[in-house]
Design a protein around this motif. Structure first.
Motif, PDB file in Angstrom:
ATOM      1  N   ASN A   2       0.799  -1.222   0.000  1.00 35.99           N
ATOM      2  CA  ASN A   2       0.000   0.000   0.000  1.00 35.99           C
ATOM      3  C   ASN A   2       0.833   1.274   0.000  1.00 35.99           C
ATOM      4  O   ASN A   2       0.291   2.369   0.182  1.00 35.99           O
ATOM      5  N   ASN A   3       2.134   1.132  -0.163  1.00 35.13           N
ATOM      6  CA  ASN A   3       3.020   2.294  -0.204  1.00 35.13           C
ATOM      7  C   ASN A   3       3.778   2.339  -1.521  1.00 35.13           C
ATOM      8  O   ASN A   3       4.102   1.307  -2.100  1.00 35.13           O
ATOM      9  N   ALA A   4       4.075   3.551  -1.967  1.00 29.98           N
ATOM     10  CA  ALA A   4       4.889   3.724  -3.168  1.00 29.98           C
ATOM     11  C   ALA A   4       5.628   5.046  -3.070  1.00 29.98           C
ATOM     12  O   ALA A   4       5.195   5.972  -2.370  1.00 29.98           O
ATOM     13  N   LEU A   5       6.749   5.112  -3.746  1.00 31.63           N
ATOM     14  CA  LEU A   5       7.501   6.352  -3.883  1.00 31.63           C
ATOM     15  C   LEU A   5       7.635   6.669  -5.370  1.00 31.63           C
ATOM     16  O   LEU A   5       8.028   5.810  -6.159  1.00 31.63           O
ATOM     17  N   CYS A   6       7.278   7.883  -5.730  1.00 27.45           N
ATOM     18  CA  CYS A   6       7.471   8.372  -7.093  1.00 27.45           C
ATOM     19  C   CYS A   6       8.585   9.409  -7.042  1.00 27.45           C
ATOM     20  O   CYS A   6       8.450  10.449  -6.379  1.00 27.45           O
ATOM     21  N   ALA A   7       9.700   9.128  -7.705  1.00 28.19           N
ATOM     22  CA  ALA A   7      10.862  10.017  -7.681  1.00 28.19           C
ATOM     23  C   ALA A   7      10.917  10.827  -8.965  1.00 28.19           C
ATOM     24  O   ALA A   7      10.984  10.259 -10.061  1.00 28.19           O
ATOM     25  N   ILE A   8      10.885  12.139  -8.847  1.00 28.97           N
ATOM     26  CA  ILE A   8      10.943  13.037 -10.000  1.00 28.97           C
ATOM     27  C   ILE A   8      12.240  13.845  -9.924  1.00 28.97           C
ATOM     28  O   ILE A   8      12.509  14.501  -8.919  1.00 28.97           O
ATOM     29  N   ILE A   9      13.043  13.762 -10.974  1.00 25.59           N
ATOM     30  CA  ILE A   9      14.261  14.563 -11.035  1.00 25.59           C
ATOM     31  C   ILE A   9      13.840  15.977 -11.426  1.00 25.59           C
ATOM     32  O   ILE A   9      13.554  16.257 -12.594  1.00 25.59           O
TER      33      ILE A   9
END
Length: 745
Positions: free
Chosen positions: A260-267
Motif C-alpha cells: 500500500n506504499n509507493a515512492l514516485c521520484a521526480i528529477i
C-alpha cells in the motif's frame, strides 16, 4: 596510531575550505584533529531525532548511524534513504558479515584520481561515515549533511528537505569542495527505493521508452544492471557501434511500489545530466533498486591506435562542473494511488504545465516524406539530386483523400521538404521549401484546406544536424572537451556500425535560438498552422565551446524556450519521439515510444509515457507500417489511446532501394492506402469516444492482457496473446481488443 603531518594538513585544509561555504551545526571552532579521533562540528552540536515536521510526516536524523528517514504519521511507515539489513548475517566464524556499502550509503561518488586519471568509487558509508567525517546543519524544513571524503580531499553537501507530499534530496555542484581529485558523478540515495527480492505486490518502475516494470526476484548472483542517460546518450560521447533499436529514457521519473506504499521520484533539477540506474534480480544483494546518478562533469572518449588492430580509449573530463543543482523529489503515495498509475498522475500534476485549452487527440497521424537525395549522373559525371517522393500537391491530395474516406480527426507531419529532403544537409533544410517539391502557393493551399477541416499540419525543420561534406560545417559546430568537432554518423541497422559516408555535425548550442528565430521569420509568410522540430525534440547534447553547456547542461531550458517562442509567434509546435522538456511544450507529439528497451529483460512494458501526455497533447504511436508486427503496433495504439500513425510517400524509384530510411521500403501510399482506411474506420468510434480525455488508470491483468480506463469512463481491454481471454467484462479475442463504453454513453 598518530596521523602523519601531511594527513593532518590535508584534513585541516579540507575542513577550512568547507567551513568557508557551509556553516557548522555548532558554535565550536573546527580544527584539525588526529585522523583516528576526527570530530566534526555536527557531533559537537549533536543534532538528533526530528529535524522537520508537517501535518503528515517527520524528517528524522539518526546522528549515531548518520542516516535520514521520513516517518508517516498516518500509519507508522518509515521511508529510509538507506537499507540496513534487518538481520545481520554471520560468517563461518560467527562474526557479522559486512553489509554491502551500496545499500547503506546515502551517496556513491565517482571521482577521477589525479595521479593516474582513472575513475574510482567512494561510498559514504565506508569513506565518510565510518571515519566520523560527517557534519550536519539545520536548514529550513530539513538538514544539510556534509560527507567529507578525507582520503581524496573531496567534501559533498547533501540537503534533505521535507515538503507537504514527501521529501527531496539534492546536491549543488557549486558547493562541492575538492583539491586535485575531481568529482565525476554522484548517485543520490541508491537504495531509498529498494525492494526485497520475493516481495509480493511490489515492483520498480523504470522510464525506459514507454515505461517498464521490474518485479523484485532472484535472477542471478550479481543480477541485472541497467544504466541509461535521461534523454539518451550524449552524441559527443564517441560511439563506434550503436544499437539502433535502443529505447532511451524520455522522462525524468522513476519509482517503486510495495503493498500500500509507493515512492514516485521526480528529477526536478539537473535532469539534463542525469542517468537512471537499476540493479535488479541480485541474489547476493537480496534486493532490487532503482535510482538516479548525476554526471557533474562532462567527458570525452578518445580512441588511440596502438599497433595493428589494437587500440585503447582515454577518457578526458572537463574542468568545470554543471551549474544546475542535482535534485530528486520523492512523493509518497498511499492505497489506490500506490502504483504506476498514481506515479503518472503525480508526474503530470507536478511536472507539466497547466493548460486551459481543450486537447483533441487525433485518431490518425500521417508522416508524409517529401524527398530524398539519390545518385544521378550527367555525361557520366555522378552527382546527388533531390528526388520528389511526395510533392506538396501530392501531399494535399493524400490528406484530402484520407480525410474524406475516414472522417476521423487527423494530424500531419510534413517531413523532408527542405533543400535536401529527408537527408541531412543545410541547417533547417535551408529554411525553405525545395522548388523540386513545390511552391509556397501550393503549401498555402494545403494549409488552407487543413485549417478549414480542423487538421493539424506541421512543417518539419532539422535545426540540429548539418552535412559535414561542405565548408559551412566547419564553423558553428558543437565541440567536445578538446575543442574538436565530434562528427556523427547514421548507423547500419543490421551491423550496428557507422555508415562512414553519412558523416555530419551538430550545430553549436549557442546557435539554436538563432535557428528558431529564422523559422519564425520564414513561416510567418506561410499559411501553415504548425512547425515541427523533430531532431531538436529528441536529442540532448553538450557543447564545450561554452562553459554553459558541459554534460548537456541547460538543454531542457534552452529547448523549452525555443518551443515557447515559436508558439508565441502564433504557430503550433510538434515534436517527434520527444524528450520530456520538448513533449511538455508541444501541441502534438508524433511517434511516441511504444515499448521499453527489451535488451534489459524487464518484467513488463507499460504505456507510462502516453499516460502522462494523453489529454495534454495530441499524441500518436510509432508508425504502424514501419514496425515488425503491425497488429501489435495497432494494439499498442489502442491500449495507450494514442492515435494510429502511418509513414508514407507517393512516388517510388528503384534508387530508393538503397535508402537508409525504412519508410521507402514499406510506405508507398498506393500500396497501403486501403489498409489505412480500413483500420482507421474500424476504430473510428473508439477514438471519437476518447478524443478529449486522459487516462485515469492502467492495469496489467496479465502481461498479455491489459486494461485502460479513461477519465470519461470509457474502458478498453487489449489481448496480446494467442488465445481468447474471458473475464467478467466479456471475451477479448486473441490479438484483439474489447471496448466498453462509459455508463453515460
Amino acid at each position: 596510531m598518530v596521523a602523519s603531518k601531511n594527513n593532518i594538513v590535508k584534513i585541516f585544509t579540507l575542513i577550512v575550505a568547507a567551513a568557508l561555504v557551509f556553516t557548522g551545526c555548532g558554535s565550536g571552532n573546527q580544527s584539525a584533529q588526529k585522523l583516528g579521533s576526527y570530530k566534526s562540528a555536527g557531533e559537537v552540536e549533536n543534532i538528533d531525532g526530528v529535524v522537520a515536521e508537517n501535518d503528515k510526516y517527520q524528517l528524522l536524523w539518526d546522528n549515531t548511524q548518520k542516516t535520514v528517514s521520513v516517518y508517516d504519521k498516518s500509519d507508522g511507515s518509515v521511508f529510509s534513504t538507506t537499507k540496513s539489513e534487518e538481520q545481520i548475517e554471520l560468517d563461518e566464524f560467527g562474526l557479522p558479515k559486512p553489509q554491502d556499502p551500496r545499500k547503506i550509503s546515502d551517496i556513491i561518488v565517482e571521482y577521477t584520481d589525479s595521479d593516474n586519471n582513472e575513475s574510482q568509487v567512494l561510498y559514504s558509508s565506508i569513506d565518510a561515515v565510518n571515519s566520523g567525517s560527517v557534519t550536519c546543519e539545520a536548514i529550513e524544513n530539513g538538514i544539510r549533511v556534509t560527507f567529507f571524503f578525507e582520503s581524496v580531499e573531496i567534501a559533498i553537501p547533501v540537503e534533505y528537505v521535507l515538503f507537504e507530499e514527501g521529501f527531496s534530496i539534492s546536491v549543488d555542484p557549486a558547493k562541492i569542495r575538492e583539491n586535485n581529485n575531481k568529482t565525476v558523478s554522484i548517485s543520490l540515495a541508491p537504495f531509498a527505493l529498494a525492494l526485497k527480492n520475493g516481495t509480493e505486490d511490489s515492483y520498480l518502475f523504470v522510464p525506459s521508452g514507454s515505461g517498464a516494470l521490474v518485479y523484485p526476484r532472484d535472477l542471478s548472483g550479481g543480477g541485472n544492471l541497467y544504466s541509461q542517460d535521461v534523454y539518451g546518450s550524449d552524441p559527443l560521447d564517441v560511439v563506434w557501434e550503436k544499437n539502433s533499436n535502443e529505447q532511451t529514457v524520455k522522462l525524468p521519473v522513476y519509482g517503486a511500489k510495495e503493498g500500500n506504499n509507493a515512492l514516485c521520484a521526480i528529477i526536478s533539477s539537473g535532469d539534463d545530466s542525469a542517468l537512471i540506474e537499476s540493479i535488479y534480480g541480485s541474489s547476493s544483494l537480496g534486493s532490487s533498486t532503482v535510482y538516479s546518478t548525476f554526471k557533474v562533469r562532462g567527458k570525452v572518449k578518445i580512441r588511440k591506435k596502438l599497433y595493428g588492430t589494437r587500440d585503447f580509449e582515454l577518457i578526458k573530463y572537463s574542468d568545470n562542473v554543471i551549474e544546475s543543482p542535482c535534485k530528486v523529489d520523492f512523493y509518497i503515495l498511499k492505497g489506490n494511488d500506490a502504483n504506476y498509475s498514481g506515479m503518472a498522475r503525480v508526474f503530470r500534476d507536478k511536472a507539466l504545465k497547466d493548460t486551459e485549452a481543450e486537447i483533441k487527440n487525433s485518431a490518425m497521424n500521417l508522416v508524409i516524406c517529401g524527398g530524398t537525395m539519390i545518385d544521378n549522373s550527367f555525361l557520366g559525371v555522378p552527382y546527388k539530386a533531390l528526388y520528389a517522393t511526395t510533392t506538396v500537391k501530392e501531399a494535399y491530395e493524400i490528406i484530402k483523400e484520407l480525410n474524406e474516406e475516414t472522417g476521423v480527426s487527423l494530424s500531419v507531419l510534413l517531413k523532408g521538404y527542405g533543400k535536401t529532403g529527408i537527408d541531412i544537409g543545410k541547417i533547417g533544410g535551408g529554411y525553405t521549401l525545395s522548388r523540386t517539391l513545390g511552391k509556397v502557393s501550393d503549401l498555402n493551399d494545403l494549409g488552407a484546406y487543413c485549417e478549414e477541416n480542423n487538421i493539424g499540419v506541421y512543417f518539419d525543420f532539422d535545426v540540429v544536424r548539418q552535412s559535414a561534406n561542405g565548408w559551412f560545417a566547419s564553423s558553428d559546430t558543437a565541440r567536445s572537451i578538446d575543442k574538436q568537432t565530434e562528427y556523427q554518423y547514421i548507423y547500419d541497422k543490421a551491423l550496428n556500425s557507422r555508415i562512414t559516408d553519412t558523416r555530419f555535425s551538430l550545430i553549436s548550442r549557442s546557435s539554436l535560438t538563432d535557428c528558431a528565430d529564422k523559422i519564425i521569420a520564414k513561416t510567418a509568410k506561410w499559411n501553415i498552422g504548425g512547425v515541427a522540430l523533430d531532431t531538436l525534440s529528441n536529442i540532448s547534447y553538450s557543447d564545450y565551446n561554452s562553459l554553459k553547456y558541459p554534460s548537456r547542461s541547460q538543454m531542457s531550458s534552452d529547448v523549452s524556450g525555443i518551443f515557447t517562442n515559436i508558439k508565441e509567434s502564433g504557430k503550433k509546435v510538434a515534436s517527434v519521439t520527444a524528450n520530456f522538456y520538448a513533449a511538455s511544450n508541444s501541441d502534438a507529439i508524433f511517434e511516441t515510444p511504444s515499448s521499453s528497451n527489451s535488451n534489459y529483460g524487464f518484467s513488463a512494458d507499460v504505456p507510462f509515457y502516453q499516460m502522462v501526455f494523453k489529454g495534454k497533447a495530441d499524441i500518436g504511436c510509432e508508425s504502424v507500417n514501419l514496425t515488425f508486427d503491425e497488429r501489435d503496433a495497432i494494439l499498442k495504439s489502442v491500449e495507450s489511446g494514442a492515435g494510429i500513425t502511418y509513414a508514407l510517400f507517393n512516388n517510388y524509384d528503384t534508387a530508393l532501394a538503397d535508402s537508409y530510411y525504412p519508410v521507402f521500403t514499406t510506405g508507398t501510399y498506393s500500396l497501403i492506402k486501403q489498409d489505412i482506411i480500413d483500420q482507421v474506420k474500424e476504430l473510428k468510434g473508439y477514438y471519437s469516444a476518447i478524443e478529449n480525455t486522459s487516462i485515469k488508470e492502467h492495469i496489467l491483468i496479465s502481461n498479455d492482457v491489459r486494461k485502460t480506463v479513461f477519465e470519461n469512463g470509457t474502458t478498453v481491454y487489449v489481448n496480446y496473446s494467442d488465445n481468447d481471454y474471458k473475464g467478467d467484462f466479456g471475451t477479448v479475442a486473441a490479438h484483439g481488443y474489447l471496448i466498453v463504453p462509459s455508463a453515460d454513453e
